[in-house]
Structures are given as structure tokens and as C-alpha cells.
Design a protein around this motif. Structure first.
Motif, mmCIF file in Angstrom:
data_model
loop_
_atom_site.group_PDB
_atom_site.id
_atom_site.type_symbol
_atom_site.label_atom_id
_atom_site.label_comp_id
_atom_site.label_asym_id
_atom_site.label_seq_id
_atom_site.Cartn_x
_atom_site.Cartn_y
_atom_site.Cartn_z
ATOM 1 N N ALA A 117 71.571 31.399 -5.682
ATOM 2 C CA ALA A 117 70.268 31.257 -6.347
ATOM 3 C C ALA A 117 70.432 30.614 -7.718
ATOM 4 C CB ALA A 117 69.591 32.619 -6.478
ATOM 5 N N ASP A 118 71.495 30.974 -8.439
ATOM 6 C CA ASP A 118 71.733 30.385 -9.761
ATOM 7 C C ASP A 118 72.020 28.886 -9.657
ATOM 8 O OD1 ASP A 118 71.374 32.899 -10.830
ATOM 9 O OD2 ASP A 118 73.521 33.330 -11.072
ATOM 10 N N ARG A 119 72.623 28.478 -8.560
ATOM 11 C CA ARG A 119 72.934 27.056 -8.378
ATOM 12 C C ARG A 119 71.764 26.289 -7.779
ATOM 13 N NH1 ARG A 119 78.541 26.086 -8.456
ATOM 14 N NH2 ARG A 119 79.793 27.990 -8.627
ATOM 15 N N GLY A 120 70.675 26.982 -7.428
ATOM 16 C CA GLY A 120 69.504 26.327 -6.859
ATOM 17 C C GLY A 120 69.565 26.161 -5.361
ATOM 18 N N HIS A 121 70.479 26.876 -4.714
ATOM 19 C CA HIS A 121 70.630 26.749 -3.269
ATOM 20 C C HIS A 121 70.177 28.008 -2.542
ATOM 21 C CE1 HIS A 121 72.716 23.083 -4.142
ATOM 22 N NE2 HIS A 121 73.740 23.711 -4.722
ATOM 23 N N GLY A 122 69.528 28.906 -3.220
ATOM 24 C CA GLY A 122 69.106 30.147 -2.599
ATOM 25 C C GLY A 122 67.800 29.980 -1.850
ATOM 26 N N PRO A 123 67.334 31.029 -1.195
ATOM 27 C CA PRO A 123 66.060 30.972 -0.458
ATOM 28 C C PRO A 123 64.887 30.778 -1.408
ATOM 29 C CG PRO A 123 66.891 33.221 -0.557
ATOM 30 C CD PRO A 123 67.983 32.350 -1.102
ATOM 31 N N VAL A 124 63.749 30.401 -0.855
ATOM 32 C CA VAL A 124 62.551 30.161 -1.661
ATOM 33 C C VAL A 124 62.105 31.470 -2.313
ATOM 34 C CG1 VAL A 124 60.153 29.397 -1.596
ATOM 35 C CG2 VAL A 124 61.866 28.279 -0.129
ATOM 36 N N GLY A 125 61.849 31.390 -3.595
ATOM 37 C CA GLY A 125 61.395 32.575 -4.315
ATOM 38 C C GLY A 125 62.505 33.418 -4.900
#
Length: 248
Positions: free
Chosen positions: A53-61
Motif C-alpha cells: 500500500a505504501d508503494r501504491g500497489h495495494g488494493p483500492v482504498g
């Protein structure tokens, strides 16, 4: 050898980054890496998700670490503000009901969170809200037993003062009551007796009437002022003046 629990130890940011890097290395699973470094597999799996999520590759939201920290800070501030308003309402300060520090200390002592009052507030928070110091509160609490003993002694002394006053048919004031108390063996200070009588509205009965000042006779004819308030004299014996009250 027992596994280390992720809840019993705080790991550094560097340790967490290295753990995530091991998971991303070829041929390694989360369970294997967790077993090797001695952490729980579920905790490591959550750390990997957070890194994505910190790298921008996590799930939406999904929230980043910074967003979660900001949300935690805002929730903490909101909780403290609610507690502050609750403390002020209970203390009556929103209506100007408390002025003395001693009263504030007593309120803190009554509302603090302890075993039989789990819904109470923290001492630090209440001291901050009510504008008093923690050291002042704890000093007041340490001195409270002596103050309560002193208050009990004064209650007994007031009872004795009322008794002595009744025996004198309400005639005696603080000097005579003090003397009567000393005759019975009670060590009493006149100023203390006078203060207690004043605070509890205990007064001696004044039997004698008040003496007024000398009043001039309305029918008296005053002699004229022959010198016209001019007391200067060129030579001795030419102008004699005196205060009439000093003459027999």
C-alpha cells in the motif's frame, strides 16, 4: 525453542524492511521467512500488505502508513477533546462553578480512573484541563490526612465554644471563652478561637450601651471669636489662647 511473538516485542523500521525484502526474495514464502526470523506469519503478512500500500500497489482504498498515522492522531485528538468537554461539564467550569485549586484537587481525586471507577478520567488530563499541576495535586493528596485531622479538631473546638457561650448566657466573647477553655486543660489560641467564632457566626452578647461622643447643647450661646483665628502676637502677654478641655 519458542517463537517470538510479534505483540511482545517492538521491531525497528529497518528490521521490518529487511523482513519484507526476504519475503520478496525468490523461493521464499511468508511462513518460511516468519519461521526463520522468529515472528508470527500473520504479522509479517500484514507488514507485506502495508508495504504494498505504501508503494501504491495495494488494493483500492488501502491506507498508507502515513495516512494511518494521521488517522490515529486525529482520533486521539478527537478523543481528548471529548474527554476535555466531559471533564469541564462535570467540574462545572463551563458555568464558572470552580475557582479554588483545592476544590479542583478534590474533583480530580473523586473523578480519577481507579479500580472502582473504571469510567473515570486520567489525572494528567484533568490537571491539564482544570489548570492545575500534577505535583500540586499529589502534594494536596499527601497533606489531606493532616488537613482532615485538623478539620476534625476544629469541629470539636467549635462545639466546645458553643457550649461555653451557652453556659455564659451568650455573654462571653473570644477572650473569656479562650480563658475558660484553657482552664479545662484545652490548649487554645485566642486568634484561633476568634477566627472560628467569626466563621460560624458566634458572637458574645454586649450588655452595655454604646457611649457616644460629647454633643453640644443646642441652646448654648457660644462666645464670639475675639482673635478671628489669628494667633500671631507681637509681644508676650497680648494674646492668650488655650484648649478649653484642658482647664478644670
Amino acid at each position: 525453542m519458542s517463537k517470538k511473538s510479534s505483540t511482545s516485542k517492538r521491531y525497528t523500521a529497518e528490521f521490518k524492511r529487511d523482513a519484507v525484502a526476504l519475503v520478496h526474495s525468490p523461493g521464499k514464502t511468508v511462513t518460511e521467512v516468519a519461521r526463520e526470523i522468529g515472528v508470527s506469519a500473520e504479522g509479517l503478512r500484514n507488514r507485506v500488505r502495508q508495504d504494498q500500500a505504501d508503494r501504491g500497489h495495494g488494493p483500492v482504498g488501502a491506507l498508507t502508513s502515513e495516512e494511518k498515522e494521521e488517522l490515529r492522531r486525529l482520533r486521539q485528538e478527537n478523543r481528548e477533546q471529548r474527554q476535555t468537554i466531559e471533564v469541564l461539564k462535570e467540574a462545572g467550569l463551563l458555568r464558572g462553578g470552580i475557582d479554588e485549586a483545592v476544590v479542583r484537587y478534590a474533583f480530580i481525586d473523586a473523578e480519577k480512573a481507579i479500580e472502582h471507577n473504571p469510567d473515570g478520567h486520567g489525572v494528567s488530563l484533568m490537571c491539564k484541563v482544570l489548570g492545575v499541576s500534577r505535583s500540586g495535586y499529589y502534594a494536596w493528596r499527601a497533606a489531606r490526612p493532616a488537613a482532615e485531622a485538623r478539620a476534625g479538631e476544629e469541629i470539636e473546638l467549635v462545639t466546645e465554644i458553643r457550649k461555653r457561650r451557652t453556659q455564659s448566657r451568650r455573654a462571653h466573647g473570644s477572650p473569656r471563652i479562650t480563658a475558660a477553655l484553657r482552664r479545662t486543660g484545652r490548649r487554645s489560641n485566642r486568634k484561633r478561637v476568634e477566627r472560628l467564632m467569626r466563621e460560624h457566626g458566634i458572637r458574645g452578647l454586649t450588655r452595655r450601651g454604646r457611649r457616644g461622643l460629647t454633643r453640644p447643647d443646642k441652646e448654648t450661646v457660644f462666645p464670639p471669636d475675639l482673635v478671628g483665628r489669628d494667633f500671631t502676637s507681637i509681644e508676650p502677654g497680648t494674646r492668650l489662647v488655650s484648649d478649653i478641655t484642658s482647664l478644670p
